[in-house]
Design an enzyme around this catalytic site. Structure first.
Site: not given
Ligand code: AMP
Length: 126
Positions: A39-40, A97, A103-104, A110
């Site tokens: 995760d970023i 999520n 909170g998606q 994923h």
């Molecule tokens: P969600 O809230 O479950 O949709 O989580 C989305 C997740 O994606 C968050 O934890 C972000 O930090 C992560 N995210 C968004 N963009 C990227 C990216 N380019 N590379 C890795 N993780 C990412």
């Protein structure tokens, strides 16, 4: 409208772009069913995302519409990733999520894997 009531799958979403190689990721695992990457914005010492390779908006869509072999392959990959990251002995948390209350943020199904410390309460007080 997707099965889950969320907007339809957008092929321009960030995880679709990662799958197509248009955006880099810190990959930790890839197989026929799943891609896993860091995760970023990590929220634990280990915070990895596992995504299926098909176009499913959410957990609800994935479980309703994906072939059984794809669902099994994906969840086996989730466990394999945790094992490969060395998390099995200490334990870990998996989370997905779903929709607005969940909170998606990204409309490509994923699963988050968190580990590397005691994670505390499952749902923080709102
Ligand atoms: P969600 O809230 O479950 O949709 O989580 C989305 C997740 O994606 C968050 O934890 C972000 O930090 C992560 N995210 C968004 N963009 C990227 C990216 N380019 N590379 C890795 N993780 C990412």
């Amino acid at each position: 409208m997707s099965i889950s009531g969320l907007p339809p799958y957008d092929p321009g979403n960030i995880f679709a772009r990662i799958l197509r190689g248009e955006i880099p990721c810190k990959r930790v695992h890839e197989d026929e069913y799943a891609l896993a990457f860091h995760d970023i914005a990590p929220q634990a010492p280990v915070h990895v995302l596992v995504i299926p390779k098909g176009e499913w908006v959410s957990a609800a869509d994935f479980h309703a519409a994906a072939p059984a072999e794809t669902i099994a392959g994906f969840w086996r990959a989730v466990s394999a990733v945790a094992r490969e990251l060395g998390l099995e002995a200490g334990g870990y948390r998996i989370l997905s999520n779903m929709g607005a209350d969940g909170g998606q943020e990204v409309g490509h199904f994923h699963v988050h894997i968190f580990g590397g410390r005691r994670l505390g309460r499952m749902v923080p007080p709102g």
